[in-house]
Structure formats: structure tokens, C-alpha cells
Design a protein around this motif. Structure first.
Motif, PDB file in Angstrom:
ATOM      1  N   ASP A 129     -48.350  70.675-100.582  1.00 32.43           N
ATOM      2  CA  ASP A 129     -48.978  69.667-101.004  1.00 32.43           C
ATOM      3  C   ASP A 129     -49.736  68.825-100.096  1.00 32.43           C
ATOM      4  N   LYS A 130     -49.235  68.965 -98.743  1.00 29.57           N
ATOM      5  CA  LYS A 130     -49.814  68.057 -97.626  1.00 29.57           C
ATOM      6  C   LYS A 130     -50.731  68.812 -96.977  1.00 29.57           C
ATOM      7  N   PHE A 131     -50.975  70.113 -97.429  1.00 27.90           N
ATOM      8  CA  PHE A 131     -51.999  70.848 -96.522  1.00 27.90           C
ATOM      9  C   PHE A 131     -53.067  70.392 -95.995  1.00 27.90           C
ATOM     10  N   ASN A 132     -53.952  69.919 -97.166  1.00 29.45           N
ATOM     11  CA  ASN A 132     -55.247  69.347 -97.119  1.00 29.45           C
ATOM     12  C   ASN A 132     -55.111  67.998 -95.942  1.00 29.45           C
ATOM     13  N   GLU A 133     -54.138  67.241 -96.501  1.00 28.00           N
ATOM     14  CA  GLU A 133     -54.229  65.950 -95.871  1.00 28.00           C
ATOM     15  C   GLU A 133     -53.976  66.271 -94.249  1.00 28.00           C
ATOM     16  N   LEU A 134     -53.115  67.301 -93.840  1.00 28.43           N
ATOM     17  CA  LEU A 134     -52.776  67.563 -92.428  1.00 28.43           C
ATOM     18  C   LEU A 134     -54.039  68.327 -91.723  1.00 28.43           C
ATOM     19  N   PHE A 135     -54.394  69.291 -92.574  1.00 25.65           N
ATOM     20  CA  PHE A 135     -55.350  70.275 -91.749  1.00 25.65           C
ATOM     21  C   PHE A 135     -56.784  70.276 -92.361  1.00 25.65           C
ATOM     22  N   GLY A 136     -56.959  69.406 -93.313  1.00 28.36           N
ATOM     23  CA  GLY A 136     -58.288  69.558 -94.206  1.00 28.36           C
ATOM     24  C   GLY A 136     -59.541  69.535 -93.504  1.00 28.36           C
ATOM     25  N   ASN A 137     -59.479  68.773 -92.432  1.00 27.02           N
ATOM     26  CA  ASN A 137     -60.787  68.425 -91.589  1.00 27.02           C
ATOM     27  C   ASN A 137     -60.743  69.356 -90.288  1.00 27.02           C
ATOM     28  N   LEU A 138     -59.902  70.091 -90.362  1.00 27.75           N
ATOM     29  CA  LEU A 138     -59.817  71.141 -89.048  1.00 27.75           C
ATOM     30  C   LEU A 138     -60.471  72.297 -89.326  1.00 27.75           C
ATOM     31  N   TYR A 139     -60.946  73.363 -88.354  1.00 29.44           N
ATOM     32  CA  TYR A 139     -61.078  74.564 -88.558  1.00 29.44           C
ATOM     33  C   TYR A 139     -60.081  75.343 -89.552  1.00 29.44           C
ATOM     34  N   VAL A 140     -58.961  75.233 -88.833  1.00 31.50           N
ATOM     35  CA  VAL A 140     -57.814  75.867 -89.643  1.00 31.50           C
ATOM     36  C   VAL A 140     -57.511  75.573 -91.118  1.00 31.50           C
ATOM     37  N   GLY A 141     -58.084  74.267 -91.578  1.00 36.20           N
ATOM     38  CA  GLY A 141     -57.619  73.729 -93.093  1.00 36.20           C
ATOM     39  C   GLY A 141     -58.977  74.275 -93.670  1.00 36.20           C
ATOM     40  N   LYS A 142     -60.151  74.589 -93.112  1.00 33.18           N
ATOM     41  CA  LYS A 142     -61.464  74.957 -93.877  1.00 33.18           C
ATOM     42  C   LYS A 142     -61.194  76.569 -94.040  1.00 33.18           C
ATOM     43  N   ASN A 143     -60.452  77.261 -92.873  1.00 35.40           N
ATOM     44  CA  ASN A 143     -60.554  78.601 -93.028  1.00 35.40           C
ATOM     45  C   ASN A 143     -58.832  79.075 -92.964  1.00 35.40           C
ATOM     46  N   PRO A 144     -58.212  78.742 -94.017  1.00 26.29           N
ATOM     47  CA  PRO A 144     -56.824  78.967 -93.921  1.00 26.29           C
ATOM     48  C   PRO A 144     -56.596  80.306 -93.861  1.00 26.29           C
ATOM     49  N   THR A 145     -55.470  80.938 -93.273  1.00 28.48           N
ATOM     50  CA  THR A 145     -55.002  82.338 -93.404  1.00 28.48           C
ATOM     51  C   THR A 145     -54.259  82.357 -94.812  1.00 28.48           C
ATOM     52  N   PRO A 146     -54.016  83.773 -95.486  1.00 31.60           N
ATOM     53  CA  PRO A 146     -53.103  83.684 -96.498  1.00 31.60           C
ATOM     54  C   PRO A 146     -51.605  83.573 -96.114  1.00 31.60           C
ATOM     55  N   LEU A 147     -51.124  83.285 -95.086  1.00 28.25           N
ATOM     56  CA  LEU A 147     -49.812  82.911 -94.879  1.00 28.25           C
ATOM     57  C   LEU A 147     -49.608  81.421 -94.810  1.00 28.25           C
ATOM     58  N   LYS A 148     -50.613  80.743 -95.012  1.00 33.23           N
ATOM     59  CA  LYS A 148     -50.262  79.321 -95.155  1.00 33.23           C
ATOM     60  C   LYS A 148     -49.503  78.884 -96.036  1.00 33.23           C
ATOM     61  N   ASN A 149     -48.434  77.985 -95.905  1.00 34.65           N
ATOM     62  CA  ASN A 149     -47.317  77.420 -96.538  1.00 34.65           C
ATOM     63  C   ASN A 149     -46.801  78.444 -97.329  1.00 34.65           C
ATOM     64  N   LYS A 150     -46.336  79.687 -96.595  1.00 36.37           N
ATOM     65  CA  LYS A 150     -45.663  80.735 -97.456  1.00 36.37           C
ATOM     66  C   LYS A 150     -44.266  80.807 -97.111  1.00 36.37           C
ATOM     67  N   PHE A 151     -43.644  80.262 -95.916  1.00 35.49           N
ATOM     68  CA  PHE A 151     -42.437  80.263 -95.345  1.00 35.49           C
ATOM     69  C   PHE A 151     -41.642  79.268 -95.538  1.00 35.49           C
ATOM     70  N   LEU A 152     -40.241  79.626 -95.559  1.00 31.76           N
ATOM     71  CA  LEU A 152     -39.090  78.623 -95.397  1.00 31.76           C
ATOM     72  C   LEU A 152     -39.152  78.593 -93.728  1.00 31.76           C
ATOM     73  N   VAL A 153     -38.871  77.491 -93.149  1.00 39.02           N
ATOM     74  CA  VAL A 153     -39.018  77.054 -91.708  1.00 39.02           C
ATOM     75  C   VAL A 153     -37.911  76.737 -91.280  1.00 39.02           C
ATOM     76  N   TRP A 154     -37.074  77.397 -90.320  1.00 33.08           N
ATOM     77  CA  TRP A 154     -36.031  77.055 -89.719  1.00 33.08           C
ATOM     78  C   TRP A 154     -36.226  76.670 -88.324  1.00 33.08           C
ATOM     79  N   LYS A 155     -36.031  75.383 -87.854  1.00 30.49           N
ATOM     80  CA  LYS A 155     -36.288  74.744 -86.480  1.00 30.49           C
ATOM     81  C   LYS A 155     -35.095  74.399 -85.609  1.00 30.49           C
ATOM     82  N   LEU A 156     -34.933  75.153 -84.465  1.00 32.66           N
ATOM     83  CA  LEU A 156     -33.747  74.902 -83.695  1.00 32.66           C
ATOM     84  C   LEU A 156     -34.459  74.350 -82.260  1.00 32.66           C
ATOM     85  N   ASP A 157     -33.670  73.443 -81.742  1.00 30.84           N
ATOM     86  CA  ASP A 157     -33.900  72.947 -80.456  1.00 30.84           C
ATOM     87  C   ASP A 157     -32.664  73.299 -79.584  1.00 30.84           C
ATOM     88  N   PHE A 158     -32.645  74.098 -78.702  1.00 27.16           N
ATOM     89  CA  PHE A 158     -31.580  74.473 -78.030  1.00 27.16           C
ATOM     90  C   PHE A 158     -31.239  73.346 -76.636  1.00 27.16           C
TER      91      PHE A 158
END
Length: 183
Positions: free
Chosen positions: A20-49
């Protein structure tokens, strides 16, 4: 752009919860105007060792690693509770390796794929090398060492649960010692 900021960018781009925030975050950028089919498709697990406590006692390091990974899985389970169905992870009397296996099973059953982002994967091992603690370092990254075992579980998780992984670090030393576990 810094490594940590880049991981945040990847998380925002690929996280299903950020759809729901994709356009807000990336809408004005090249990647927002040309998204890949994988945008917003994953559960994301972030770790910081870098959050792993380095101590003069190897057992303290291993305990810190276990606690950090376990807490991270708990946080993930809470954050993605609507995506993980009712799969329960047993947090009693097991180590982070077993919990990670259970966690990957939960993700696999969810029907979603996992994108893992690990920042500073070699932070605590580099501290061991820098302080001349090569025996402790070897205990963590060779044979059945904790870090090597953790990456073996992640490698096995690429069959079913994990689709992608992006890892940052400082030196290739730990990467070379983890060898096939990390590939």
C-alpha cells in the motif's frame, strides 16, 4: 548509499506488507514507474549480526546469537501473523538452528516466499579475528559451528521457503570459511 540503507530500500520494495505504500515510497523514481513483477511479493526477514554480543567466552557469543535469532523470529512471527496462518513455532528447549528450521517450515506453509536481508553477517567473526581469537572463530564457522550450521539451514530453506537473500559484510574471510554453506 550505505549498506544498511540499501537493505531498507530492498525491504520496502519487496515486502508484501509495504504494498500500500509502494507509490508513496517509489512512485516518483524510475523503479516506481517501471516496477518488476516481484515488487511487494515477499515476506522479509531482516537480521543485523552487529547486534551479536562479542565476549571473551565463546558460549556467551553462541548464546547471544541464539537469543538474537530467536527474538528476530518472534518479531517476524508477530509482524507477519496474518500471513503465517496458525503455524506455531516451539520456542521451548531448542536452539536457534531448530527454531529457524521451524520458522522456514511456517513460511513454506504460508504460500509466500521469504527474502532474507542480513546486515553485517561477519561483524562478530571479524571482531574475533581482529583480537587474535582464531580458535573461537574456527569454532563458529567450521565443521558444525553455529554460524556455519545457521547458513546450512538457510541453504536448505531455498527449497520451498527462501527465494532470495542479500547479505552485507566487511570482508570475504568469513564467507570463504563458510564455503558451500553460504553458496
Amino acid at each position: 548509499m550505505g549498506k544498511t540503507l540499501w537493505l531498507d530500500t530492498l525491504a520496502n520494495y519487496y515486502d508484501v506488507k509495504k504494498k500500500d505504500k509502494f507509490n508513496e515510497l517509489f512512485g516518483n523514481l524510475y523503479v516506481g514507474k517501471n516496477p518488476t513483477p516481484l515488487k511487494n511479493k515477499f515476506l522479509v526477514w531482516k537480521l543485523d549480526f552487529s547486534k551479536i554480543r562479542v565476549s571473551s567466552d565463546i558460549q556467551v557469543i553462541e548464546k547471544s546469537f541464539d537469543e538474537y535469532v530467536t527474538n528476530s523470529i518472534r518479531e517476524f512471527q508477530q509482524e507477519y501473523r496474518d500471513y503465517l496462518l496458525d503455524y506455531k513455532i516451539n520456542f521451548e528447549e531448542q536452539n536457534s538452528i531448530n527454531r529457524t528450521n521451524q520458522f522456514l517450515s511456517a513460511v513454506k506453509l504460508s504460500g509466500y516466499k521469504l527474502y532474507i536481508l542480513i546486515d553485517e553477517y561477519d561483524n562478530f567473526t571479524n571482531e574475533l579475528i581482529a583480537t587474535g581469537r582464531s580458535e573461537d572463530y574456527s569454532q563458529l564457522v567450521t565443521g558444525d559451528g553455529l554460524l556455519k550450521s545457521f547458513f546450512k539451514v538457510l541453504k536448505a530453506g531455498t527449497i520451498g521457503a527462501i527465494d532470495r537473500m542479500f547479505v552485507t559484510g566487511v570482508t570475504p574471510i568469513t564467507l570463504a570459511d563458510l564455503s558451500s554453506s553460504f553458496n
